[in-house]
Design an enzyme around this catalytic site. Structure first.
Site, PDB file in Angstrom:
ATOM      1  N   GLU A   1      44.166  27.644  38.033  1.00  0.00           N
ATOM      2  CA  GLU A   1      42.762  27.213  37.968  1.00  0.00           C
ATOM      3  C   GLU A   1      42.365  26.722  36.577  1.00  0.00           C
ATOM      4  O   GLU A   1      41.467  27.259  35.942  1.00  0.00           O
ATOM      5  CB  GLU A   1      41.837  28.351  38.417  1.00  0.00           C
ATOM      6  CG  GLU A   1      42.075  28.720  39.876  1.00  0.00           C
ATOM      7  CD  GLU A   1      41.169  29.840  40.337  1.00  0.00           C
ATOM      8  OE1 GLU A   1      39.974  29.788  40.012  1.00  0.00           O
ATOM      9  OE2 GLU A   1      41.658  30.756  41.015  1.00  0.00           O
TER      10      GLU A   1
ATOM     11  N   GLY B   1      47.230  35.683  46.468  1.00  0.00           N
ATOM     12  CA  GLY B   1      48.515  35.813  45.775  1.00  0.00           C
ATOM     13  C   GLY B   1      48.854  34.625  44.885  1.00  0.00           C
ATOM     14  O   GLY B   1      49.970  34.525  44.369  1.00  0.00           O
ATOM     15  N   LYS B   2      47.891  33.723  44.662  1.00  0.00           N
ATOM     16  CA  LYS B   2      48.141  32.513  43.886  1.00  0.00           C
ATOM     17  C   LYS B   2      48.592  32.844  42.461  1.00  0.00           C
ATOM     18  O   LYS B   2      49.591  32.322  41.975  1.00  0.00           O
ATOM     19  CB  LYS B   2      46.873  31.643  43.829  1.00  0.00           C
ATOM     20  CG  LYS B   2      46.365  31.212  45.198  1.00  0.00           C
ATOM     21  CD  LYS B   2      45.109  30.346  45.110  1.00  0.00           C
ATOM     22  CE  LYS B   2      43.900  31.054  44.558  1.00  0.00           C
ATOM     23  NZ  LYS B   2      43.427  32.195  45.364  1.00  0.00           N
TER      24      LYS B   2
ATOM     25  N   GLY C   1      44.361  29.192  48.642  1.00  0.00           N
ATOM     26  CA  GLY C   1      44.233  30.462  49.360  1.00  0.00           C
ATOM     27  C   GLY C   1      42.999  31.166  48.853  1.00  0.00           C
ATOM     28  O   GLY C   1      42.535  30.897  47.752  1.00  0.00           O
TER      29      GLY C   1
ATOM     30  N   ASN D   1      40.507  34.307  47.507  1.00  0.00           N
ATOM     31  CA  ASN D   1      40.679  35.277  46.431  1.00  0.00           C
ATOM     32  C   ASN D   1      41.608  36.392  46.918  1.00  0.00           C
ATOM     33  O   ASN D   1      41.470  36.848  48.058  1.00  0.00           O
ATOM     34  CB  ASN D   1      39.336  35.884  46.004  1.00  0.00           C
ATOM     35  CG  ASN D   1      38.426  34.865  45.305  1.00  0.00           C
ATOM     36  OD1 ASN D   1      37.235  34.828  45.530  1.00  0.00           O
ATOM     37  ND2 ASN D   1      39.002  34.026  44.467  1.00  0.00           N
TER      38      ASN D   1
HETATM   39  N1  LIG Z   1      47.750  43.627  37.620  1.00  0.00           N
HETATM   40  C1  LIG Z   1      47.635  43.959  38.905  1.00  0.00           C
HETATM   41  N2  LIG Z   1      47.841  45.228  39.309  1.00  0.00           N
HETATM   42  C2  LIG Z   1      47.751  45.564  40.605  1.00  0.00           C
HETATM   43  N3  LIG Z   1      47.437  44.717  41.593  1.00  0.00           N
HETATM   44  C3  LIG Z   1      47.210  43.438  41.258  1.00  0.00           C
HETATM   45  C4  LIG Z   1      47.282  42.999  39.905  1.00  0.00           C
HETATM   46  N4  LIG Z   1      47.001  41.683  39.872  1.00  0.00           N
HETATM   47  C5  LIG Z   1      46.755  41.325  41.144  1.00  0.00           C
HETATM   48  N5  LIG Z   1      46.871  42.362  41.987  1.00  0.00           N
HETATM   49  C6  LIG Z   1      46.711  42.340  43.459  1.00  0.00           C
HETATM   50  O1  LIG Z   1      47.629  41.415  44.001  1.00  0.00           O
HETATM   51  C7  LIG Z   1      47.055  40.667  45.069  1.00  0.00           C
HETATM   52  C8  LIG Z   1      47.154  39.193  44.780  1.00  0.00           C
HETATM   53  O2  LIG Z   1      46.295  38.891  43.668  1.00  0.00           O
HETATM   54  P1  LIG Z   1      46.294  37.495  42.911  1.00  0.00           P
HETATM   55  O3  LIG Z   1      45.557  37.709  41.641  1.00  0.00           O
HETATM   56  O4  LIG Z   1      47.676  36.977  42.852  1.00  0.00           O
HETATM   57  O5  LIG Z   1      45.418  36.612  43.923  1.00  0.00           O
HETATM   58  P2  LIG Z   1      44.829  35.137  43.716  1.00  0.00           P
HETATM   59  O6  LIG Z   1      45.185  34.359  44.941  1.00  0.00           O
HETATM   60  O7  LIG Z   1      45.264  34.586  42.414  1.00  0.00           O
HETATM   61  O8  LIG Z   1      43.267  35.411  43.732  1.00  0.00           O
HETATM   62  P3  LIG Z   1      42.068  34.660  42.920  1.00  0.00           P
HETATM   63  O9  LIG Z   1      41.662  33.476  43.749  1.00  0.00           O
HETATM   64  O10 LIG Z   1      40.994  35.704  42.925  1.00  0.00           O
HETATM   65  O11 LIG Z   1      42.547  34.319  41.564  1.00  0.00           O
HETATM   66  C9  LIG Z   1      45.615  41.169  45.200  1.00  0.00           C
HETATM   67  O12 LIG Z   1      45.571  42.103  46.245  1.00  0.00           O
HETATM   68  C10 LIG Z   1      45.343  41.816  43.855  1.00  0.00           C
HETATM   69  O13 LIG Z   1      44.404  42.847  43.973  1.00  0.00           O
HETATM   70 MG   LIG Z   2      44.211  33.953  40.726  1.00  0.00          MG
END
Ligand SMILES: Nc1ncnc2c1ncn2[C@@H]1O[C@H](COP(=O)(O)OP(=O)(O)OP(=O)(O)O)[C@@H](O)[C@H]1O
Ligand SMILES: [Mg+2]
Ligand SMILES: Nc1ncnc2c1ncn2[C@@H]1O[C@H](COP(=O)(O)OP(=O)(O)OP(=O)(O)O)[C@@H](O)[C@H]1O
Ligand SMILES: [Mg+2]
Lengths: 265, 296
Positions: free
Chosen positions: B171, B43-44, B38, B40
């Site tokens: 990752e 939600g991963k 997915g 950035n």
């Molecule tokens: N500690 C936190 N406090 C508030 N919101 C958060 C926090 N961590 C993540 N988010 C929000 O939750 C949502 C999902 O984020 P997440 O980090 O799970 O995405 P991801 O798929 O892992 O992205 P990436 O590829 O950048 O690692 C995003 O909108 C992010 O801004």
């Molecule tokens: Mg991530």
């Protein structure tokens, strides 16, 4: 703009991490690749003056680094750290990105302007009031890039900028590198993503165990599969596919491979 | 009963408005290797943290639905109980380092001591993990004196040494050199063949295509698809979710090389090669036919 001659460095006595490097950097977009622990980060910390060589010389814009302070070098070279946590320490994204220019004695209004421009460039202009520590790794990485871009130095070094970036993030970073380079800056980038290197850099330097083993046009470098494998690297996926399909040339992008395959043979 | 059962999982971080996870349901079996893809912010990482109970126990926030690992409800149990079953390698290896240990060896031993593993067994496990990640030479080094990639290797080693039933990796190879990254994928695959379930968030689609049994495609906290790499990466709407298929797939799509089923495209180098050969034998067969026609 940067010249280094016989540079040696070790963190501990008797263990040289860099073993007599001689290199010259010009305006070509340059990628530095090499195995984990090869000495890539160490090299760029030396260029930035954060570490002092145990032997040899480094000239930045004609001046020997021995004759300048870290503060003086800071106005010439910007370095985006591999780990953004080493770089980010302010409470809001805007303060963080303004810190560099302010530190270089830029007026507050102008610093803000430069910071906003840089944030625009990395696509985070709408996050100025957010605490950078609440953001994910991919966004932290972009903030640290913006912080360096905002300082508007002639030389910009990026240590693994594509960490954690998705497809769009990588495209954005490629554009930033391209734009900075067109502005006449020297942009030097450490990477582990071979396809990204192939698609976006004119020159590629391969390091292995503290030495430079290849330094050439990117296409030439990626024609040396054996040497790359010895250095714990590999050719890009797209290059491997072209080779598998029997193309004589070293292809560097999907576009090149697709048009080669459509060509009547 | 599946080893991992996620039912209608919803989650919102404190002081935010958007759901980071929005009604996710999926199951995974023992020994499966599941890739999570997915763009950035899809939600991963949040999903990974929910599997080990850091969401909601550490992050707090609003939580609905359930995650069960081997029948144990992650929300009902504490993080302490969960980490006996599920190990996690964080996205940023620097986060993983305890900061209190003086050497790489002690750092890897830390988790094992916590589990109460006997000394002899512990030493064997540490040696094996150090060897697997090719960091034996640095075992007496201070963790923060490692290069970025070496530190990432250490983080993976410390979780592998704990031999949990489920390993979640966020990752894990982002800072590894190409060969190191290939080696880690192979190591992960052999763990899954031993019966360990692996959940792996990744942007390296070429690697996932080669190693994952199934791919979960996340978008804005929702589970869009959960299927084989071939099916997920052949979706024509993949770009709408900010995901790019493996390079092999994109090139084959552009020049019309399909798999024999005609529905999917090659996702690995081997499949791309097979499709190329199939295409060539079809071309030479049809040109022979043409020639035959002329001689008649
Ligand atoms: N500690 C936190 N406090 C508030 N919101 C958060 C926090 N961590 C993540 N988010 C929000 O939750 C949502 C999902 O984020 P997440 O980090 O799970 O995405 P991801 O798929 O892992 O992205 P990436 O590829 O950048 O690692 C995003 O909108 C992010 O801004
Ligand atoms: Mg991530
Ligand atoms: N502070 C330190 N003290 C002692 N040794 C160090 C220190 N920092 C790095 N090293 C060692 O120096 C060597 C070169 O490290 P460097 O960080 O330059 O590698 P790198 O090429 O950037 O690797 P990576 O791809 O993993 O980031 C490594 O073997 C590393 O363990
Ligand atoms: Mg490095």
């Amino acid at each position: 703009m940067i010249k280094i001659q016989d540079v040696c460095f070790g963190y501990n006595e008797g263990q040289d991490v860099l073993q007599g490097l001689t290199l010259e950097f010009d305006q070509r977009t340059t990628a530095i690749i090499g195995q984990n622990g090869a000495g890539k980060t160490t090299l760029v910390k030396l260029l930035k003056g954060l570490l002092k060589p145990t032997g040899g010389d480094i000239w930045v814009a004609g001046v020997n680094s021995k004759d300048v302070t870290v503060a003086q070098l800071a106005g010439k070279i910007g370095l985006v750290f591999q780990n953004p946590n080493d770089q980010i320490f302010k409470r809001t994204v805007l303060e963080e990105v303004m810190f560099g220019p302010l530190n270089m004695k830029v007026e507050t209004a102008a610093a803000k302007q430069q910071a906003l421009q840089a944030l625009e460039m990395v696509g985070l202009a709408d996050q100025t009031d957010v605490n950078p520590h609440d953001l994910g790794l991919s966004e932290k990485k972009l903030i640290s890039i913006a912080s360096i871009v905002a300082m508007n130095t002639d030389i910009i070094i990026l240590d693994e900028p594509t960490i954690a970036q998705d497809a769009a993030g990588k495209r954005r970073i490629a554009q930033i590198i391209e734009q900075l380079s067109q502005e006449g800056k020297l942009v030097m980038t450490i990477l582990h993503d071979m396809d990204f290197v192939a698609a976006h850099f004119e020159r590629t330097i391969v390091m292995n165990r503290g030495k430079v083993v290849l330094d050439d046009k990117t296409r030439e470098v990626f024609s040396h599969q054996d040497l790359l494998r010895e250095a714990c690297l590999d050719t890009p996926y797209v290059t491997q596919l072209g080779k598998q399909w029997g193309l004589p040339e070293t292809v560097l992008t999907t576009e090149e491979l697709i048009s080669a395959m459509k060509r009547p043979r | 009963m599946s080893l991992i059962e996620v039912e209608h999982l919803k989650y919102r971080y404190p002081a935010t408005e958007k759901l980071a996870l929005n009604d996710i349901s999926l199951t995974a079996e023992a020994g499966e290797l599941i890739g999570i893809v997915g763009k950035n912010t899809a939600g991963k990482t949040t999903f990974c943290q929910a599997l080990v109970g850091l969401v909601p126990h550490f992050y707090k926030g609003a939580y609905g639905g359930s995650v069960r690992i081997g029948g144990m409800d992650v929300k009902e149990s504490g993080v302490d109980e969960t980490i006996r079953k599920v190990g996690i390698v964080f996205q940023n290896p620097f986060t993983q380092v305890t900061g209190s240990k003086l050497t790489v060896y002690e750092e890897i031993a830390f988790g094992l001591e916590h589990l109460g593993i006997a000394r002899q067994d512990m030493m064997e496990r540490i040696d094996h993990a150090l060897h697997l990640l090719d960091i034996e030479a640095y075992k007496d080094r201070a963790p923060f004196d490692l290069s970025g990639g070496q530190m990432q290797r250490m983080a993976i080693a410390s979780v592998i040494a704990m031999r949990p039933q489920v390993i979640v990796l966020d990752e894990p190879t982002s800072q590894l050199d190409p060969q190191g990254s290939e080696e880690v994928f192979r190591a992960i695959q052999s763990l899954s063949r031993e019966g360990i379930t692996v959940i792996l968030a990744e942007h390296k689609m070429e690697k996932l295509a080669a190693y994952a049994d199934r791919i979960a495609l996340l978008h804005e906290g929702m589970l869009i698809d959960y299927d084989t790499p071939s099916r997920v990466f052949s979706r024509s709407d993949l770009a709408e979710y900010g995901v790019e298929a493996p390079i092999y797939t994109r090139v084959c799509q552009a020049i019309g090389f399909r798999m024999l089923d005609m529905d999917t495209y090659p996702v690995t180098l081997e499949e791309a090669q097979a499709a190329y050969e199939a295409q060539h034998s079809a071309i030479s067969a049809s040109s022979q036919e043409e020639q035959g026609g002329r001689y008649d």
